[in-house]
Motif scaffolding. Sequence first.
Motif, PDB file in Angstrom:
ATOM      1  N   VAL A  28       0.845  -1.207   0.000  1.00 46.63           N
ATOM      2  CA  VAL A  28       0.000   0.000   0.000  1.00 46.63           C
ATOM      3  C   VAL A  28       0.876   1.251   0.000  1.00 46.63           C
ATOM      4  CG1 VAL A  28      -1.656   1.362   1.326  1.00 46.63           C
ATOM      5  CG2 VAL A  28      -1.965  -1.086   1.115  1.00 46.63           C
ATOM      6  N   LEU A  29       1.883   1.243   0.877  1.00 51.01           N
ATOM      7  CA  LEU A  29       2.786   2.395   0.957  1.00 51.01           C
ATOM      8  C   LEU A  29       3.480   2.609  -0.379  1.00 51.01           C
ATOM      9  CD1 LEU A  29       4.064   4.529   2.828  1.00 51.01           C
ATOM     10  CD2 LEU A  29       5.931   2.926   3.172  1.00 51.01           C
ATOM     11  N   ILE A  32       1.177   4.189  -2.769  1.00 50.11           N
ATOM     12  CA  ILE A  32       0.974   5.623  -2.532  1.00 50.11           C
ATOM     13  C   ILE A  32       2.113   6.441  -3.132  1.00 50.11           C
ATOM     14  CG2 ILE A  32       0.871   7.403  -0.743  1.00 50.11           C
ATOM     15  CD1 ILE A  32      -0.549   5.434   1.055  1.00 50.11           C
ATOM     16  N   SER A  35       2.264   6.344  -7.044  1.00 49.19           N
ATOM     17  CA  SER A  35       1.239   7.090  -7.777  1.00 49.19           C
ATOM     18  C   SER A  35       1.469   8.600  -7.707  1.00 49.19           C
ATOM     19  CB  SER A  35      -0.142   6.747  -7.231  1.00 49.19           C
ATOM     20  OG  SER A  35      -0.225   7.132  -5.888  1.00 49.19           O
ATOM     21  N   LYS A  44      -2.735  13.393  -3.327  1.00 44.84           N
ATOM     22  CA  LYS A  44      -3.352  12.760  -2.159  1.00 44.84           C
ATOM     23  C   LYS A  44      -3.952  13.854  -1.273  1.00 44.84           C
ATOM     24  CE  LYS A  44      -1.559   8.875  -3.452  1.00 44.84           C
ATOM     25  NZ  LYS A  44      -1.755   9.303  -4.849  1.00 44.84           N
TER      26      LYS A  44
ATOM     27  N   PHE B   5      -6.924   4.945   4.161  1.00 47.30           N
ATOM     28  CA  PHE B   5      -6.554   5.282   2.811  1.00 47.30           C
ATOM     29  C   PHE B   5      -7.672   4.832   1.899  1.00 47.30           C
ATOM     30  CE2 PHE B   5      -4.599   3.416  -0.984  1.00 47.30           C
ATOM     31  CZ  PHE B   5      -3.871   4.471  -1.471  1.00 47.30           C
ATOM     32  N   THR B 661      -6.635  13.948  -7.870  1.00 47.14           N
ATOM     33  CA  THR B 661      -6.506  13.291  -6.574  1.00 47.14           C
ATOM     34  C   THR B 661      -7.019  11.863  -6.682  1.00 47.14           C
ATOM     35  OG1 THR B 661      -6.888  15.409  -5.536  1.00 47.14           O
ATOM     36  CG2 THR B 661      -7.097  13.480  -4.153  1.00 47.14           C
ATOM     37  N   ALA B 663      -6.498   9.538  -3.959  1.00 48.82           N
ATOM     38  CA  ALA B 663      -6.666   8.879  -2.670  1.00 48.82           C
ATOM     39  C   ALA B 663      -6.827   9.892  -1.560  1.00 48.82           C
ATOM     40  CB  ALA B 663      -5.483   7.984  -2.369  1.00 48.82           C
TER      41      ALA B 663
END
Lengths: 572, 686
Positions: A28-29, A32, A35, A44, B5, B661, B663
């Motif tokens: 997941v990290l 993030i 992306s 984000k 998230f 955006t 997330a």
Amino acid sequence: MSRIEAKKPSLCTNDPLTKERVSFSLSVLSGIVKSCYGPTGRLKQLHNGMGGYVRTTSQSSALLGGLSITHPALKVLTASVQNHISRFSDCGLFTAILCCSLVEHFQRINFAACTVTKISRHLLSLCTDYLKSEACGCRVSVDFDSIKTLLSLVRSILASKPACMLNKTEANHLSTLVLKAFLLTIPHTIETNVVLGKCVIIPVKGKRVMDSTVFPGLLIDIPEFQFARTFPVKRVSSSAIKMALFCISMSGDLSNIGEGTVIVHHGISLEVAVLDQLLNLGKQLVNDQVGLVVCQKVIHPSLKQYLKEHCVITIDRVGVSMMEPLSQMTGSQPIAALHSVSPTCYGSLKDLRTESFVSKHFLHLVPNDTLVCSLILCNRNEMAWDELKLACQTAEHVLQLTIKQPLALLGGGCTETHLASYIRHKSFTLPTSVLKAIDCSRTQYQLVADAFCRSLECVACCLEHDDGEILTDMVYGHFWSVQSGFPSDCNWSDLVLKCGCGIYNNQRNLNWTVLRSQYIPFAPQSCSNEPSINSTDHLVLDCFTAKCSGLQVAVETANLILDLSYIVEDQN
Amino acid sequence: MIMAFRNMNRRCHIGLQQLSSLASIGRTFLGPVKSYKFIVDESTSESILTCSAVRLLESLDLTSAVGQLLNETIQAQNKEYKTGMTTLLFLVGAWSSAVLECLQQNVPFSLIVSVMSEGLNSCSEKVQCLQLSVHNLYKGPNSVPIHFTSSSLHSHQASPCDPHNRCLNLHVCPTDYITPSLVEPVGNKTMPAVPGSSLIASSYIKRTRLTHSRYFNTPGKKHCSLQVDNFGGPPTGPAAYPYEFNDFGQLAMALSHGNQSSMKLVQDIVRCQQEVADHTGSSQFNIAEVVTCCLPGLSEHYSCVCPGYITLVSPEKATVTKQLQDRPLQILLVDGDLTEKYRHLGFNRPSNVRTISENVGLQESSSESLWINCVLDILIQAKVNLVLVKGNVCESLMERCILNNILIINPVTLNVLHAFGKGTGVQLVTYLSQVNSYCVGSSVWVDFWRTGDLSTMELDNKVPISIKAEGIHLVTAVLSSTVSSKMQITEDQFWTCAYRLHHALTDQKVFPGGGAVELLCLSHLKKLEEQSLKQPDKKPSEDFYMSSCWLTKSLTQYKPVVLKALASGWHQYLSRVICNTAHYASEFEASASIEHHLKKAADYCSPSAYILKEFNKRDKLMVDFGLSTKPEEAVKIYDNVTPKVEAWRRALDLVLLVLQTDAEIITGPKRNQLLNSHVSSEFIFL
């Protein structure tokens, strides 16, 4: 009476990386950070879910600062990336992505951690030696005689932060301003010990980006009513104004009273005593012909009134960030006492003016020697301004690093792909003596090298967020993006346009291939004698120092994470 | 601390959907015919009546990140320009749904971002050719006309020229107490006389001159032409331009967008400030020296403009006012609280100081009464009659002052304090211990605020009084509304008008209104679209800046779609505005009319010339706000330049920001709440 509770035993986890929760969190990290990478990176929204400030960002420092991570393995990763950012400002996402990819790829080949560590350390040294050698094919030297390369460097940084909401004109305007501000901080005469000046960012939120500008000297925001009634200034001579700089509170309170209780008799007022002291100080300042008093904190209204009646201009609440540039610019020593102020502490200014700018009012402190400048930074809203400020600070830091080491790496993914093809080629032609020295087989070495190269290429591929396909050429090893879903029998040069960094175009047949396909290793050629380096306006460049460090940090951290065999958690 | 998230789906971008639905609630606020909305709080059953985007968003509970970003964007526009928020809100809605449609057609995100932002840039540059210059419009007070409508007449009588004049005259010849009755022309058509006119004779002459408007007296002086900027090269002469502003008043009315009564007040303010400025040398419309005083429940007829500061006071203070009227007063300006415990900002009270006393009889409360005595001594010794205080005032001090005929007014905003400071040349003080001769101003006058028949009034147990000083530029707009719940709306409308005029004067240019600018954008985008279809660029065009190279390559494929999406925003805006003016029954009809004009514009030699021609003719498309009954009195409509273009840019920036955006990262102690909520499956916990 206190309650006694039995201590909980510590929790010990072995082989933490094999646990599903960790690998899931890691992916997941990694998702993030991947992306967010590059000029088309996704943003984000960081917020507390309860109506707090919403920060929209794609910059590593804001992102990692906002994430709250609980697992120790992930903490190791974010901590080392944050440490890198605090030292170099730039290439944080690069470091984080590379580190994540290395962990993922190394885990997949499933060797003993020590073997991987040894080989990857060797690969790292190959990379750094290559990058630092004259033969390096993916770096350009930065010529400080022309601003072209410097501008490209700054523009690449600003353009890779989409949440700043800059269009092309605005990005160009700001790049010029950041560079101009930086050049104003370089001393005119070079002595053995060069100290760069300071660029102070003055916030003006709510205005257009194009309203931003640079002033030599310092600008201090003052309210409009004060603006109208500031002058005339008391001068020592026609070109000198004496100035006193205070770093303690002059608000008349007893902040440094210390511990314990002070007992005061009725009828004695400590406040009046302190105020008398302040007014005595005011008298001294007036006698010493000081024309300007600046205080980091608050000045008591009565002292302000007294000084004003004696034509002394006061500015208070300038904040701690202004103190260093103020002291550097005027030569004044910050005064930390309210009594017996030594006249040697005073500094001097050449002139004091007022500037009115985008409906804001400033006092302009003009120094004798302008090594300090003010960048008035405007953006339309709070969030975009925060993002832009961070980007400008990064750009300034990168320029400082570049003046120390006047080199830049090709950006837009070209350095990564070029370095990957270099390592592939090297690992095939590695002499057996080296293998013996690091005690591994050629197959082992090549597998680790392949994982290493794939991780580098993976970073480059993260620049693409719109389902494009990535190609590389078999001559220079650069990065090319094409629209996906192309027919297999088409002519490559019809598809490609320019490589990632912008040096090469599709004119020559460069023998393209899909990046992650198998191909015969080749020695990538250097771009250093390419004429287009100086002719192309829009080269994408990266900071040399920051990227080299990022590479190192990523490899070391990945090794450290892979080497984790136990996690001991104190549960109390 | 936890972190959650959430991914946003590509095809049905949640953020954009939220944005589009949130923004759609403001659709009826567009255009001159607005529909009001009631916002009802279910828990308290309180309701708010509103017709502005700012107030609407303020009253909504916007906890989602996107809602908050929208609110922040609207508030930022409001803080900076005070106008253009409804346009912003509408375009956010229109553009976010247009972008959603682009996503349906699989247009790459990055391409939408760069084509839309460069497209807007191109349009903003294009519409510059419609700008009309107003820089030679402002030739001093003579160019500000006087309006003789019944309502403004009323207000002029009520406007305090008379008491003001009386005060000034008294000040100059203090023995002549007959003066007041001489210069009180009840029912006469007077304008606020020039403050500072010291002799009765001169003010009398002035008055007779003023009974005839300068508007009719010297018509030659105020023909200021409104010239067209950058249109067909350098201006060749005023005759070449079909647009003429006869005077400043036309500009103001053209910017009123239907709120004529508010704009008339603004005009009166400009004139008031000009008249003072003529004496002191400074000039221009200074919006910082304008304040409002709301009188809810009174008829709109009482709305007027008065020089000086008008405020509501309690009956006790009204008694003091009665004592103090008709004589020059000494004023003190305090920019803090008037309480014993008050200390300036940044003063930290030490916690570990204890006072001991050897005298047992001394009581706690005595320190306050000592302080009050001390303060009162200072005030009496400095012969201060009037104190304006920014913050709170100690109750017992207030009572003692009333007994001593000292009038304390609080809370007073900082700009009022500074206006008095500037006018009387005194400094503001924080503590009364600072008081010296530089801090006490003289020549200040208080009086009751009087209505048209010169009667004073009481409102909800409060009495409006007026405070004036020689040389002060401060002007108060007294606003009234019979329907109390409309008071806020009336005040907002007044400020919108004031800021529109302010921006027109600072920009020194205006846009032709009524949809002309949007129409040019549409025609320009159509042209860009056709160009990109006709000549598929071999090399990357310089206008469109792409960071990734294959995107540059595939630009031709998607550019028309994205430009169409951008155009659809303005198209929806125009048809909505036309619909809200009630000229057309449906959006369909409105839309057909827009298409008709676009076609004609395309056939014309230059679209901007066509639009200006139509604007001048005031065709039905060019929204007629239906202000005038007689055609010769018809008013043109103008718009602000910078606020409008900025509203477009901010709207698009927000849409593109949300688009990019992917997330939401939530940090905070809400883990369980998120886990238990119905959307918990959308979150990933780290």
